[in-house]
Every structure is written in C-alpha cells, then in structure tokens.
Design a protein around this motif. Structure first.
Motif, mmCIF file in Angstrom:
data_model
loop_
_atom_site.group_PDB
_atom_site.id
_atom_site.type_symbol
_atom_site.label_atom_id
_atom_site.label_comp_id
_atom_site.label_asym_id
_atom_site.label_seq_id
_atom_site.Cartn_x
_atom_site.Cartn_y
_atom_site.Cartn_z
ATOM 1 N N ALA A 1 6.824 4.353 0.603
ATOM 2 C CA ALA A 1 6.022 3.282 1.175
ATOM 3 C C ALA A 1 5.065 2.822 0.078
ATOM 4 C CB ALA A 1 5.272 3.747 2.414
ATOM 5 N N PRO A 2 5.516 1.939 -0.809
ATOM 6 C CA PRO A 2 4.658 1.518 -1.917
ATOM 7 C C PRO A 2 3.388 0.835 -1.427
ATOM 8 C CG PRO A 2 6.785 0.381 -1.994
ATOM 9 C CD PRO A 2 6.804 1.275 -0.815
ATOM 10 N N GLN A 3 2.346 1.042 -2.164
ATOM 11 C CA GLN A 3 1.066 0.378 -1.910
ATOM 12 C C GLN A 3 0.857 -0.633 -3.032
ATOM 13 O OE1 GLN A 3 -2.187 2.400 0.117
ATOM 14 N NE2 GLN A 3 -3.238 2.319 -1.835
ATOM 15 N N LEU A 4 0.877 -1.904 -2.676
ATOM 16 C CA LEU A 4 0.754 -2.984 -3.647
ATOM 17 C C LEU A 4 -0.666 -3.519 -3.611
ATOM 18 C CD1 LEU A 4 4.039 -4.904 -2.757
ATOM 19 C CD2 LEU A 4 3.735 -2.975 -4.314
ATOM 20 N N TYR A 5 -1.309 -3.523 -4.754
ATOM 21 C CA TYR A 5 -2.690 -3.998 -4.803
ATOM 22 C C TYR A 5 -2.730 -5.505 -4.936
ATOM 23 C CZ TYR A 5 -4.153 0.757 -4.859
ATOM 24 O OH TYR A 5 -4.366 2.060 -4.483
ATOM 25 N N ILE A 6 -3.641 -6.103 -4.164
ATOM 26 C CA ILE A 6 -3.854 -7.549 -4.169
ATOM 27 C C ILE A 6 -5.315 -7.811 -4.517
ATOM 28 C CG2 ILE A 6 -1.986 -8.070 -2.546
ATOM 29 C CD1 ILE A 6 -4.081 -8.153 -0.292
ATOM 30 N N PRO A 7 -5.603 -8.998 -5.028
ATOM 31 C CA PRO A 7 -7.008 -9.308 -5.343
ATOM 32 C C PRO A 7 -7.874 -9.255 -4.085
ATOM 33 C CG PRO A 7 -5.530 -10.956 -6.284
ATOM 34 C CD PRO A 7 -4.706 -10.097 -5.373
ATOM 35 N N ASN A 8 -9.134 -9.005 -4.261
ATOM 36 C CA ASN A 8 -10.079 -9.050 -3.141
ATOM 37 C C ASN A 8 -10.170 -10.474 -2.608
ATOM 38 O OD1 ASN A 8 -10.640 -6.360 -3.588
ATOM 39 N ND2 ASN A 8 -12.360 -6.795 -4.917
ATOM 40 N N GLY A 9 -10.451 -10.599 -1.338
ATOM 41 C CA GLY A 9 -10.671 -11.912 -0.742
ATOM 42 C C GLY A 9 -9.434 -12.567 -0.155
ATOM 43 N N ILE A 10 -8.300 -11.878 -0.131
ATOM 44 C CA ILE A 10 -7.058 -12.444 0.407
ATOM 45 C C ILE A 10 -7.106 -12.394 1.933
ATOM 46 C CG2 ILE A 10 -4.534 -12.171 0.514
ATOM 47 C CD1 ILE A 10 -5.662 -13.116 -2.228
ATOM 48 N N ARG A 11 -6.664 -13.490 2.557
ATOM 49 C CA ARG A 11 -6.667 -13.565 4.020
ATOM 50 C C ARG A 11 -5.274 -13.657 4.639
ATOM 51 N NH1 ARG A 11 -11.642 -14.540 6.203
ATOM 52 N NH2 ARG A 11 -13.263 -15.000 4.689
ATOM 53 N N ASP A 12 -4.284 -14.118 3.876
ATOM 54 C CA ASP A 12 -2.972 -14.255 4.509
ATOM 55 C C ASP A 12 -1.878 -13.598 3.682
ATOM 56 O OD1 ASP A 12 -1.020 -16.035 3.190
ATOM 57 O OD2 ASP A 12 -2.474 -17.622 3.469
ATOM 58 N N VAL A 13 -0.855 -13.166 4.381
ATOM 59 C CA VAL A 13 0.303 -12.520 3.774
ATOM 60 C C VAL A 13 1.566 -13.322 4.093
ATOM 61 C CG1 VAL A 13 -0.741 -10.220 3.736
ATOM 62 C CG2 VAL A 13 0.527 -10.964 5.764
ATOM 63 N N ASP A 14 1.393 -14.617 4.251
ATOM 64 C CA ASP A 14 2.512 -15.474 4.646
ATOM 65 C C ASP A 14 3.681 -15.418 3.677
ATOM 66 O OD1 ASP A 14 1.187 -16.205 6.913
ATOM 67 O OD2 ASP A 14 0.632 -18.200 6.219
ATOM 68 N N PHE A 15 3.422 -15.207 2.389
ATOM 69 C CA PHE A 15 4.542 -15.117 1.446
ATOM 70 C C PHE A 15 5.512 -14.025 1.879
ATOM 71 C CE2 PHE A 15 6.664 -12.779 -1.880
ATOM 72 C CZ PHE A 15 7.479 -13.773 -2.383
ATOM 73 N N TYR A 16 5.002 -12.866 2.232
ATOM 74 C CA TYR A 16 5.859 -11.737 2.586
ATOM 75 C C TYR A 16 6.591 -11.985 3.906
ATOM 76 C CZ TYR A 16 3.257 -9.698 -1.189
ATOM 77 O OH TYR A 16 2.695 -9.479 -2.413
ATOM 78 N N ILE A 17 5.933 -12.647 4.832
ATOM 79 C CA ILE A 17 6.540 -12.953 6.130
ATOM 80 C C ILE A 17 7.576 -14.060 5.985
ATOM 81 C CG2 ILE A 17 6.046 -13.876 8.435
ATOM 82 C CD1 ILE A 17 3.262 -12.398 8.137
ATOM 83 N N ASN A 18 7.198 -15.171 5.375
ATOM 84 C CA ASN A 18 8.102 -16.312 5.247
ATOM 85 C C ASN A 18 9.128 -16.141 4.134
ATOM 86 O OD1 ASN A 18 6.690 -17.618 7.322
ATOM 87 N ND2 ASN A 18 5.229 -18.452 5.872
ATOM 88 N N GLY A 19 8.731 -15.529 3.031
ATOM 89 C CA GLY A 19 9.621 -15.429 1.885
ATOM 90 C C GLY A 19 10.532 -14.225 1.880
ATOM 91 N N LEU A 20 10.089 -13.118 2.482
ATOM 92 C CA LEU A 20 10.876 -11.892 2.448
ATOM 93 C C LEU A 20 11.298 -11.416 3.832
ATOM 94 C CD1 LEU A 20 8.925 -9.829 -0.255
ATOM 95 C CD2 LEU A 20 10.742 -11.520 -0.570
ATOM 96 N N GLY A 21 10.862 -12.128 4.862
ATOM 97 C CA GLY A 21 11.225 -11.729 6.219
ATOM 98 C C GLY A 21 10.483 -10.506 6.724
ATOM 99 N N ALA A 22 9.341 -10.210 6.118
ATOM 100 C CA ALA A 22 8.555 -9.045 6.529
ATOM 101 C C ALA A 22 7.885 -9.285 7.882
ATOM 102 C CB ALA A 22 7.482 -8.728 5.485
ATOM 103 N N VAL A 23 7.586 -8.195 8.535
ATOM 104 C CA VAL A 23 6.822 -8.211 9.776
ATOM 105 C C VAL A 23 5.535 -7.435 9.497
ATOM 106 C CG1 VAL A 23 6.764 -7.409 12.168
ATOM 107 C CG2 VAL A 23 8.904 -8.282 11.200
#
Length: 130
Positions: free
Chosen positions: A9-31
């Motif tokens: 279960a990789p933990q991917l670091y993102i910059p502070n201040g991010i509010r949406d994860v739409d790329f992963y939902i729309n682009g990769l089909g993530a839930v």
C-alpha cells in the motif's frame, strides 16, 4: 496482525494544500475509500483503491525526509500498475492531466508498458502481459 497474502500500500506524498484527488478518480479509475482532512479542508491523508489495490496520498508534513516529487522535480519510484488495457489507462490518465513519459509499446520480454507522470510528479507504469 498478519494478512494471508502480503500486499503493498504505497504512500505517495503530495504538496501541502491539496484539496482534490480528481486525477486519480477520473484518470485511473480510483475510488476514494476515506479521507482525513486538515482544519482548513486540505488533504492530510486520502486512501484510494484501484480495483482493490490500495494506496495513500499524504501531505508532506509527516517527515522532513518524505516529500512530494515536485519538490525535487523527480521521483525515486515508479508505481507499476498491472491492468488489462494499457492503452485505455494511458488515454484516461492523459485526459485527466498526466504527461506521457514513455508511450505504450510491446517489449520483447512479454509486456506492454507505458509510463506517465501524474500532476503531483509521481510516475506510473501501466503494464500487462502479452
């Protein structure tokens, strides 16, 4: 507690201040399975799943040695995701904002693979056996 089959279960670091994860939902089909937000509504941790493969997005503040790839314009990890249709994942990821690093192609070692960089600098390799 041990599970019957070890899983990553990789933990991917993102910059502070991010509010949406739409790329992963729309682009990769993530839930998105769950989210822990900071008081200002930004993401502290988001747990996502792609066809049962779980990964986490985590803001950078946890450790001074764990950071978003954008901070250093590079990543030390490629996330390999085995899928049935590499080309469909490539198309979907690019439509959602990914940059192609290596177009999908067949390799003589029996895999079809293509690489993209997501909007946070993480490198994803979509792959399938041919």
């Amino acid at each position: 507690m041990e599970t019957a089959t070890p899983t990553f279960a990789p933990q991917l670091y993102i910059p502070n201040g991010i509010r949406d994860v739409d790329f992963y939902i729309n682009g990769l089909g993530a839930v998105e399975l769950r989210r822990y937000s900071n008081d200002d509504g930004t993401i502290h941790v988001s747990e996502l799943s792609i066809n049962g493969a779980i990964f986490h997005l985590h803001e950078e503040t946890r450790s001074r040695t764990s950071f978003s790839p954008l901070r250093h314009q590079g990543s030390t990890v490629t996330i390999g995701l085995f899928v049935q249709n590499v080309d469909a994942y490539m198309t979907s990821a690019v439509a959602a904002g990914a940059k192609v690093i290596s177009p999908a192609q067949d390799y003589d070692y029996g895999y079809r693979q293509g690489d993209v960089e997501d909007p946070f600098g993480h490198v994803w390799m979509f792959e399938s056996r041919i």
